[in-house]
Design a protein around this motif. Structure first.
Motif, short mmCIF file in Angstrom:
data_model
loop_
_atom_site.label_atom_id
_atom_site.label_comp_id
_atom_site.label_asym_id
_atom_site.label_seq_id
_atom_site.Cartn_x
_atom_site.Cartn_y
_atom_site.Cartn_z
N HIS A 256 -14.90 59.28 1.57
CA HIS A 256 -13.95 60.32 1.16
C HIS A 256 -14.44 60.97 -0.15
N ILE B 108 -4.88 42.61 8.53
CA ILE B 108 -3.43 42.47 8.53
C ILE B 108 -2.84 43.48 7.55
N ASN C 101 -3.00 52.59 4.10
CA ASN C 101 -4.26 53.35 4.05
C ASN C 101 -5.45 52.47 3.69
N ASP D 267 -9.10 52.22 5.47
CA ASP D 267 -10.38 52.33 4.72
C ASP D 267 -11.30 51.17 5.12
N ARG E 202 3.33 44.11 10.98
CA ARG E 202 4.45 43.21 11.31
C ARG E 202 5.65 43.99 11.85
N PRO F 191 2.04 37.54 10.74
CA PRO F 191 1.07 36.45 10.64
C PRO F 191 1.74 35.16 10.20
N SER G 219 -4.52 43.00 4.10
CA SER G 219 -4.38 44.23 3.33
C SER G 219 -2.89 44.53 3.19
N PHE H 265 -0.87 45.41 -3.38
CA PHE H 265 -1.48 44.94 -4.64
C PHE H 265 -0.41 44.68 -5.69
P1 NAP Z 1 0.79 49.86 1.65
O1 NAP Z 1 0.70 51.27 2.04
O2 NAP Z 1 2.00 49.42 0.90
O3 NAP Z 1 0.67 48.97 2.98
C1 NAP Z 1 0.82 47.59 2.95
C2 NAP Z 1 0.98 47.07 4.38
O4 NAP Z 1 1.05 45.65 4.31
C3 NAP Z 1 2.26 47.52 5.07
O5 NAP Z 1 1.98 47.80 6.41
C4 NAP Z 1 3.16 46.29 4.95
O6 NAP Z 1 4.10 46.18 5.98
C5 NAP Z 1 2.14 45.20 5.09
N1 NAP Z 1 2.63 43.92 4.59
C6 NAP Z 1 3.14 43.64 3.37
N2 NAP Z 1 3.46 42.33 3.29
C7 NAP Z 1 3.14 41.78 4.48
C8 NAP Z 1 3.25 40.49 5.02
N3 NAP Z 1 3.73 39.46 4.30
N4 NAP Z 1 2.83 40.27 6.29
C9 NAP Z 1 2.34 41.28 7.04
N5 NAP Z 1 2.22 42.56 6.58
C10 NAP Z 1 2.62 42.79 5.32
O7 NAP Z 1 -0.44 49.38 0.74
P2 NAP Z 1 -1.98 49.76 0.70
O8 NAP Z 1 -2.55 50.03 2.03
O9 NAP Z 1 -2.56 48.69 -0.13
O10 NAP Z 1 -2.01 51.13 -0.10
C11 NAP Z 1 -1.60 51.20 -1.48
C12 NAP Z 1 -1.41 52.66 -1.86
O11 NAP Z 1 -2.68 53.30 -1.95
C13 NAP Z 1 -0.61 53.45 -0.84
O12 NAP Z 1 0.21 54.34 -1.51
C14 NAP Z 1 -1.68 54.18 -0.08
O13 NAP Z 1 -1.23 55.37 0.56
C15 NAP Z 1 -2.67 54.49 -1.19
N6 NAP Z 1 -3.98 54.77 -0.62
C16 NAP Z 1 -4.24 56.04 -0.24
C17 NAP Z 1 -5.43 56.36 0.35
C18 NAP Z 1 -5.68 57.76 0.78
O14 NAP Z 1 -4.93 58.65 0.44
N7 NAP Z 1 -6.72 58.01 1.54
C19 NAP Z 1 -6.39 55.37 0.57
C20 NAP Z 1 -6.10 54.06 0.17
C21 NAP Z 1 -4.89 53.78 -0.42
P3 NAP Z 1 5.65 46.57 5.75
O15 NAP Z 1 5.69 48.05 5.76
O16 NAP Z 1 6.33 45.93 6.89
O17 NAP Z 1 6.04 45.99 4.41
#
Ligand code: NAP
Length: 469
Positions: free
Chosen positions: A68, A165, A169, A173, A211, A288, A322, A325
């Motif tokens: 990207h 898992i 986004n 990646d 999940r 999981p 994943s 954080f």
């Molecule tokens: P995220 O968008 O919050 O996704 C986390 C995922 O983990 C969700 O699907 C969540 O499910 C799942 N999850 C959480 N706890 C879990 C558990 N105990 N068991 C199973 N699944 C679980 O986090 P992220 O992917 O780390 O991204 C962080 C931020 O960075 C986001 O705002 C993202 O958009 C941004 N980002 C943007 C880009 C881009 O624009 N290209 C690239 C990378 C990151 P639930 O929804 O059920 O909680």
């Protein structure tokens, strides 16, 4: 500009003293905040932006996926902040180790913490520590060439099936990075060693597991479409997975982002397999429960909630969780351990005068890079509206003296500070290496190599010297 933001002193109070602000973290949120403070302050202001790494830009450099480059180029515009002499970059300094927050409070009128969310959330399930199972941050740090990457070997040469898992986004990646052809990756900024690792790898199948149902996937439609449009892999969803409960349907009907995702999921399910040698498959409604294996991970066991067949276990050679954080606590600063953030009201850290937060350490890991600018606006407004109170503390000593104070402290501790010009020397070396490989840059991963480039090129002349050695 509001009266409050205008701040400043009336004529009979004399000239306004220079306000000094320390920003901890040179990622997008910290740099946006520094820029806004300088732009919007009514009186003189100096902002020192600290980072524990010798390189600025935080997640723009170490989070945005290498395929990207347009998003990564935001770094170029963020860098413009340091062209203003009121804003300094002080890299390779870790607050909490080289300087304390209390010392910053003593030397600056305001301290803004913009330390992000560097730590992985863990699933807390049995088997999570088996060989071959990793929090995704370890994988990202490796392929991004982060100097502090803890793991450099993901067993890619013997991994065929990977399970990721989480449906954010970052999961997408990681899936792309596992499957993109090395010839393509060589045109990106990944370090040479990382390229070698991918070249040796042979991952064929990636399964991304959520999940909840498809309506609640967290990634953006743009990123999902990128997967759909790639010719490198088949993108697979069982159409039965897309049958929604009544509640999910209501959510989709009332949430435009979910409706867009569902449309794309339907296109994916309809297209089906095209016989490509690699695949990415989505599975929903699987929580999981356990990772199993004899020393090395062999499968992930899920509990299913959907109408589909039982999925007692999914075989895997590599598992990446994943699932978001968390921030890192800082000595002497309150921390919300459940949220992984520093608690604040209107960006003012609870119970700590003149200490503020911005970005992911304030609101948790959400949004895109630009969301941090909006977040920084609130923080900068709070700092500047507290200016009158800070004015009592601000001295009128000459600017050099006030900056010299913190520099002397760092020097007395033998801390090797990387300033902006020295970062530019590192940048030139990376760009030169990129020219040789047909990419914009090749990142240096070793802190020692970065510091050597800074040493030799800090006078603006050394890039060619370093590159030719
Ligand atoms: P995220 O968008 O919050 O996704 C986390 C995922 O983990 C969700 O699907 C969540 O499910 C799942 N999850 C959480 N706890 C879990 C558990 N105990 N068991 C199973 N699944 C679980 O986090 P992220 O992917 O780390 O991204 C962080 C931020 O960075 C986001 O705002 C993202 O958009 C941004 N980002 C943007 C880009 C881009 O624009 N290209 C690239 C990378 C990151 P639930 O929804 O059920 O909680």
């Amino acid at each position: 500009m509001s009266e409050e933001l205008a701040g400043g002193c009336s004529e009979d109070q004399g000239p306004a003293p220079t306000v000094r602000v320390a920003v901890v973290g040179a990622g997008p949120s910290g740099i946006y905040c520094a820029q806004l403070l300088v732009e919007r302050a009514a009186g003189p202001i100096e902002v020192d932006v600290f980072d524990r790494l010798p390189a600025p830009f935080g997640l723009v450099r170490y989070g945005v996926a290498p395929d990207h480059p347009r998003i990564a180029s935001i770094g170029d515009s963020l860098g413009e902040a340091f062209e203003n002499s009121a804003v300094r970059f002080l890299g390779n300094i870790e607050i909490g180790r080289d300087l304390t927050v209390e010392e910053l409070r003593a030397s600056y009128d305001a301290v803004v913490l913009a330390t992000g969310a560097p730590n992985d959330r863990r699933l807390g399930i049995p088997g999570e520590d088996l060989v071959g199972a990793h929090p995704v941050g370890e994988f990202v740090s490796w392929y991004q060439g982060h100097p502090d990457a803890a793991v450099n070997d993901f067993g890619l040469e013997s991994a065929r099936r990977a399970v990721i898992i989480g449906m954010g986004n970052v999961a997408l990646d990681a899936a792309r990075m596992l499957l993109l052809p090395p010839e393509f990756l060589s045109t990106t900024n990944v370090p040479d060693r990382v390229l070698d690792g991918f070249q040796a790898g042979d991952v064929r199948e990636v399964t991304i597991v959520g999940r909840r149902g498809p309506a609640h996937a967290k990634f953006t439609n743009k990123e999902l479409l990128q997967l759909f449009e790639s010719e490198t892999w088949d993108l697979l969803i069982d159409p039965a997975e897309l049958v929604l409960s009544e509640e999910e349907q209501v959510f989709v009907d009332t949430t435009p982002t979910a409706a867009r995702l569902m449309k794309t999921f339907e296109k994916i399910a309809e297209r089906g397999a095209l016989g490509r040698p690699k695949s990415i498959r989505f599975l929903f409604r699987c929580t999981p429960k356990e990772m199993i294996g004899n020393g090395r991970v062999e499968a992930v066991v899920f509990e299913t909630a959907g109408p589909q067949v039982e999925r007692p276990a999914l075989a895997a050679d590599l598992v990446l969780s994943s699932v978001g954080f968390r921030g890192e606590p800082l000595d002497g600063v309150p921390f919300d351990h459940a949220a992984g953030t520093i608690p604040s009201v209107d960006s003012r850290v609870n119970g700590m005068g003149r200490v503020y937060v911005t970005g992911w350490i304030k609101r948790g890991p959400s949004g895109v890079v630009g969301s941090n600018r909006v977040c920084a606006m609130e923080t900068a407004a709070s700092v500047l509206s507290d200016r009158e109170m800070m004015g009592d503390r601000a001295t009128e000593s000459p600017r050099a003296d006030r900056r010299a104070e913190i520099d002397a402290l760092l020097m007395s501790r033998g801390v090797r500070t990387v300033e902006w010009m020295e970062w530019q020397a590192i940048d030139r070396v990376e760009r030169l290496a990129g020219t040789a490989r047909g990419s914009v840059r090749v990142k240096m991963q070793e802190r020692g190599a970065m510091l050597a480039a800074a040493d030799r090129g800090g006078d603006g002349s050394g890039a060619e010297k370093v590159a030719s050695e």
